[in-house]
Design an enzyme around this catalytic site. Structure first.
Site, PDB file in Angstrom:
ATOM      1  CB  SER A   1      -0.860   0.207   0.778  1.00  0.00           C
ATOM      2  OG  SER A   1      -1.798   1.456   1.324  1.00  0.00           O
TER       3      SER A   1
ATOM      4  CG  ASP B   1      -4.754   1.968   0.835  1.00  0.00           C
ATOM      5  OD1 ASP B   1      -4.357   1.800   0.922  1.00  0.00           O
ATOM      6  OD2 ASP B   1      -6.653   1.199   0.565  1.00  0.00           O
TER       7      ASP B   1
ATOM      8  CG  MET C   1      -8.831   6.447   1.859  1.00  0.00           C
ATOM      9  SD  MET C   1      -8.461   6.918   3.410  1.00  0.00           S
ATOM     10  CE  MET C   1      -7.656   5.398   3.344  1.00  0.00           C
TER      11      MET C   1
ATOM     12  CG  HIS D   1      -9.282  -1.178  -0.711  1.00  0.00           C
ATOM     13  ND1 HIS D   1      -8.315  -0.721   0.594  1.00  0.00           N
ATOM     14  CD2 HIS D   1     -10.903  -0.738  -0.309  1.00  0.00           C
ATOM     15  CE1 HIS D   1      -9.681  -1.455   1.791  1.00  0.00           C
ATOM     16  NE2 HIS D   1     -10.837  -1.140   1.110  1.00  0.00           N
TER      17      HIS D   1
ATOM     18  CB  SER E   1       3.110   1.750   8.594  1.00  0.00           C
ATOM     19  OG  SER E   1       2.223   0.628   8.554  1.00  0.00           O
TER      20      SER E   1
ATOM     21  CG  ASP F   1      -5.976  -3.325   3.221  1.00  0.00           C
ATOM     22  OD1 ASP F   1      -6.532  -2.050   2.404  1.00  0.00           O
ATOM     23  OD2 ASP F   1      -4.493  -2.873   3.785  1.00  0.00           O
TER      24      ASP F   1
ATOM     25  CG  HIS G   1      -3.434  -2.232  -1.525  1.00  0.00           C
ATOM     26  ND1 HIS G   1      -5.244  -3.187  -1.491  1.00  0.00           N
ATOM     27  CD2 HIS G   1      -4.510  -1.121  -0.473  1.00  0.00           C
ATOM     28  CE1 HIS G   1      -5.068  -2.506  -0.393  1.00  0.00           C
ATOM     29  NE2 HIS G   1      -5.362  -1.593  -0.257  1.00  0.00           N
TER      30      HIS G   1
ATOM     31  CG  MET H   1     -11.779   2.328   1.495  1.00  0.00           C
ATOM     32  SD  MET H   1     -10.073   2.142   2.503  1.00  0.00           S
ATOM     33  CE  MET H   1      -8.777   2.610   0.971  1.00  0.00           C
TER      34      MET H   1
ATOM     35  N   GLY I   1     -10.302   4.002   6.519  1.00  0.00           N
ATOM     36  CA  GLY I   1      -9.848   4.879   6.599  1.00  0.00           C
ATOM     37  C   GLY I   1      -7.811   5.801   7.003  1.00  0.00           C
ATOM     38  CG  PHE I   2      -6.635   7.282   9.104  1.00  0.00           C
ATOM     39  CD1 PHE I   2      -8.014   7.119   9.222  1.00  0.00           C
ATOM     40  CD2 PHE I   2      -6.534   8.813   8.824  1.00  0.00           C
ATOM     41  CE1 PHE I   2      -8.863   8.041  10.091  1.00  0.00           C
ATOM     42  CE2 PHE I   2      -7.419   9.405   8.955  1.00  0.00           C
ATOM     43  CZ  PHE I   2      -8.300   9.198   9.516  1.00  0.00           C
ATOM     44  N   GLY I   3      -3.454   4.202   7.618  1.00  0.00           N
ATOM     45  CA  GLY I   3      -2.660   3.575   7.836  1.00  0.00           C
ATOM     46  C   GLY I   3      -1.667   3.408   9.298  1.00  0.00           C
TER      47      GLY I   3
ATOM     48  CG  MET J   1     -11.398  -3.387   5.793  1.00  0.00           C
ATOM     49  SD  MET J   1      -9.785  -3.292   4.162  1.00  0.00           S
ATOM     50  CE  MET J   1      -9.363  -1.927   5.276  1.00  0.00           C
TER      51      MET J   1
END
Ligand code: DX5
Ligand code: ZN
Length: 243
Positions: free
Chosen positions: A18, A45, A47, A76, A209, A186, A43, A78, A153-155, A148
């Site tokens: 990610s 993300d 949002m 992905h 991360s 994920d 990946h 969101m 919403g956050f790493g 999930m």
């Protein structure tokens, strides 16, 4: 995404990196760094600040970073309106598009059909609190189920062990045990969580991360893949023995 030759799931556990935690000012270089470290997929993300309380990048950025690598792009989404933006993400070069089953239902079936008609892989994701049964109506349209293990919403969030323990093997059994569809996990993917993730029969581990903050990204990618792969093989063997 099944192997284009055999049509079956890849033998080992794949690592999808990610880029949410990467240096956003140097995404192309950060993607090349992940590829050099042995990543199997990228990946993405996306949002919209509505479906989740955060905003990241859109199809325009994906179109630009598509030139940085030939690795498969797993989007992905969101976002609250995946149906409205499906074509834009297909045109931007995503190899698979996964969005959330928690969005307004009428748009789900047409969006999955649209993705498959374009010859890409279609997926649905379930938040930690959403039961797998929410996917029942779409089983035949799914190439990917994304489980999930954090609230989207956050790493860098804490891994939800109970979700991994209860949902992964169930998702594997629910999807098609011997088929081509894959289970992805994920949120909180790292060497310390790879064993429970592999044991659940997971095909793809997303990690962000843990990789971009690692002293040596290549070592971390290999650790995650090796630990999860061994756990998956052992669990499969135990299932066979148990008959
Ligand atoms: C969270 C995203 C994840 C996240 C993973 O909503 O969907 O893909 O970036 O990051 P880590 O591995 O740091 O949990
Ligand atoms: Zn994600």
């Amino acid at each position: 995404m099944s192997d284009p030759v055999t049509g079956r799931r890849p033998a080992g556990v794949l690592v999808a990196v990610s880029i949410l935690d990467a240096d956003q000012a140097a995404l192309g270089d950060e993607i090349r760094r992940a590829e050099a470290a042995g990543a199997d997929r990228i990946h993405l993300d996306v949002m919209d600040g509505h479906f989740v309380p955060n905003i990241t990048f859109g199809w325009k950025t994906i179109e630009a970073i598509r030139r940085a690598t030939t690795l498969p792009f797993d989007a992905h989404l969101m976002i609250s309106e995946p149906g409205r933006w499906t074509t834009a993400f297909l045109d931007a070069g995503c190899d698979s598009i996964t969005f959330h089953v928690e969005v307004d239902a009428p748009q789900i079936h047409p969006a999955l059909v649209r993705i498959r008609e374009a010859g890409r892989s279609a997926g649905l994701s379930v938040k930690p609190g959403t039961p797998l049964a929410a996917l029942d109506a779409y089983r035949d349209l799914l190439d990917i189920v994304l489980v999930m293990t954090v609230e989207p919403g956050f790493g860098g969030q804490a891994f939800m062990w109970d979700v991994a323990e209860t949902k992964l093997a169930a998702a594997r059994a629910w999807l098609d045990p011997a088929g081509a569809s894959e289970v992805q996990v994920d949120g909180g993917g790292r060497a310390e969580t790879a064993e429970v993730i592999g044991r659940g029969g997971t095909d793809v581990i997303v990690a962000g991360s843990a990789l971009y903050r690692a002293a040596d990204m290549a070592v971390e990618v290999e650790r995650i893949r090796a630990i999860a792969g061994a756990a998956r093989t052992a669990a499969a063997g135990a299932r066979r023995t148990a008959g």
